[in-house]
Design an enzyme around this catalytic site. Structure first.
Site, mmCIF file in Angstrom:
data_model
loop_
_atom_site.group_PDB
_atom_site.id
_atom_site.type_symbol
_atom_site.label_atom_id
_atom_site.label_comp_id
_atom_site.label_asym_id
_atom_site.label_seq_id
_atom_site.Cartn_x
_atom_site.Cartn_y
_atom_site.Cartn_z
ATOM 1 N N LYS A 11 8.771 -0.305 4.907
ATOM 2 C CA LYS A 11 7.579 -0.127 4.086
ATOM 3 C C LYS A 11 7.389 1.336 3.752
ATOM 4 C CE LYS A 11 2.651 -0.718 4.558
ATOM 5 N NZ LYS A 11 1.580 -0.998 5.468
ATOM 6 N N LYS A 30 8.027 2.449 8.992
ATOM 7 C CA LYS A 30 6.877 2.612 8.105
ATOM 8 C C LYS A 30 6.682 4.095 7.849
ATOM 9 C CE LYS A 30 1.976 1.653 7.646
ATOM 10 N NZ LYS A 30 0.831 0.916 8.195
HETATM 11 C C1 PBG Z 1 -2.363 -0.198 8.339
HETATM 12 C C2 PBG Z 1 -1.785 -0.595 7.041
HETATM 13 C C3 PBG Z 1 -1.735 0.164 5.865
HETATM 14 C C4 PBG Z 1 -1.116 -0.641 4.914
HETATM 15 C C5 PBG Z 1 -0.831 -1.860 5.516
HETATM 16 N N1 PBG Z 1 -1.226 -1.802 6.842
HETATM 17 C C6 PBG Z 1 -2.279 1.492 5.591
HETATM 18 C C7 PBG Z 1 -1.649 2.706 6.158
HETATM 19 O O1 PBG Z 1 -0.757 2.658 6.988
HETATM 20 O O2 PBG Z 1 -2.091 3.819 5.770
HETATM 21 C C8 PBG Z 1 -0.846 -0.251 3.507
HETATM 22 C C9 PBG Z 1 -0.555 -1.391 2.581
HETATM 23 C C10 PBG Z 1 -0.596 -1.028 1.152
HETATM 24 O O3 PBG Z 1 -0.709 0.149 0.764
HETATM 25 O O4 PBG Z 1 -0.511 -1.964 0.342
HETATM 26 N N2 PBG Z 1 -3.255 -1.204 8.810
#
Ligand code: PBG
Length: 308
Positions: free
Chosen positions: A233, A181
């Site tokens: 992601k 991520k």
């Molecule tokens: C953290 C989380 C995020 C997203 C999904 N889970 C935010 C981040 O890491 O800043 C982002 C998903 C999206 O932008 O559609 N709980």
């Protein structure tokens, strides 16, 4: 001929719909930066989950937007916290028609907006956070979540949550590891979607967009810790990482087409600059072609409808 020779296809069961539920809401609240997406009330959430199930979507991923936040994200582990209440409601409504999944992370629930708890210096405390994740996993499993999306990027989170679940007799609950991520600007609209309290960024725990090998390393670590599914992601800017991870993984690999990817396409389409439906399909095919077995996308129900 093209249909006969296509190497990649989309299928509704390989789409997962992320859904937001807002505590205390009596009707859906539109999210301005994500046209067509809303923070749901419990009632509209259940309707959205039923629509997704009827369209053949493979799963829904629930995110909670609480009314009250604190330093440790207490609402995340409270059985009466919005995400746990919503999970029970959705499971009651759709049963096994699709896989009900929950985001396991503290950022929606903390008053500082970070994915973990903070130490005395204000830094995210990795190991103290793991203790909160263990409790959160049990709370979510008890609420009926069938698959936990570990999105916090703490080191050791998969092993910690697997251990907690197994110790509680819940070896049946599946762990989706947000293995790679990246610290991404594409999460911008998500901040609005969950009323995030974050100032600053998550670069101390999410990955550097410059690093490809590191994505693979993170995926290997999560496999070793017992991940059942790996995720990369965002999707569009990380297809190389997705391809790398798919090449080494012996568990399913998913991609998350995040809020900013959705917003870009919707904004350009609203201006008449691109063919919306064609671009949506192309982005999803691209993720599948790069190696994603399934994709989390805010267009899941709509696209599943096209495919039927
Ligand atoms: C953290 C989380 C995020 C997203 C999904 N889970 C935010 C981040 O890491 O800043 C982002 C998903 C999206 O932008 O559609 N709980």
């Amino acid at each position: 001929m093209r249909r006969l020779t296509a190497e990649t296809r989309l299928h509704p069961a390989e789409l997962i719909l992320p859904l937001f539920v807002r505590e205390g809401a009596s009707e859906p609240h539109p999210i301005a930066s994500m046209p067509g997406v809303a923070q749901h009330s419990l009632d509209s959430l259940k309707r959205a989950a039923v629509e997704a199930a009827e369209a053949g979507v493979g799963g829904v991923m629930l995110f909670g937007v609480p009314q009250v936040r604190d330093a440790v994200g207490s609402a995340a582990t409270d059985p009466d916290g919005i995400l746990n209440v919503a999970t029970r409601a959705v499971v009651d409504e759709v049963g096994d028609a699709l896989v009900v999944q929950t985001d396991l992370c503290l950022d929606e629930f903390t008053d500082h907006g970070h994915c973990g708890v903070l130490d005395a210096d204000g830094h995210v405390d990795n190991d103290a956070t793991l203790l909160r994740y263990r409790d959160m996993a049990i709370a979510q499993a008890e609420a009926g979540s069938q698959l936990l999306g570990l999105s916090g990027m703490m080191d050791g989170q998969v092993a910690a949550v697997r251990d907690a679940l197994d110790a509680a007799g819940r070896s049946d609950v599946v762990i989706l590891a947000y293995a790679a991520k990246y610290a991404s600007g594409f999460y911008g609209p998500f901040r609005e979607a969950v009323d995030s309290q974050l100032s600053g960024d998550r670069r101390a725990y999410q990955q550097d967009p410059a690093n490809r090998r590191e994505g693979l390393r993170e995926a290997r670590l999560d496999l070793d810790e017992g991940a059942d599914i790996l995720m990369v992601k965002p999707a569009l800017s990380y297809l190389d990482v997705l391809s790398d991870v798919a090449a080494i993984s012996d568990v399913p690999v998913w991609a998350y087409q995040v809020s900013g990817e959705y917003a870009m396409v919707e904004a350009a389409a609203a201006n008449g600059w691109i063919d919306r439906d064609r671009v949506i399909e192309e982005t999803l095919i691209g993720a599948r072609r790069a190696g994603a077995d399934a994709v989390l996308t805010y267009w899941a129900t709509e696209v599943a409808g096209w495919l039927r």
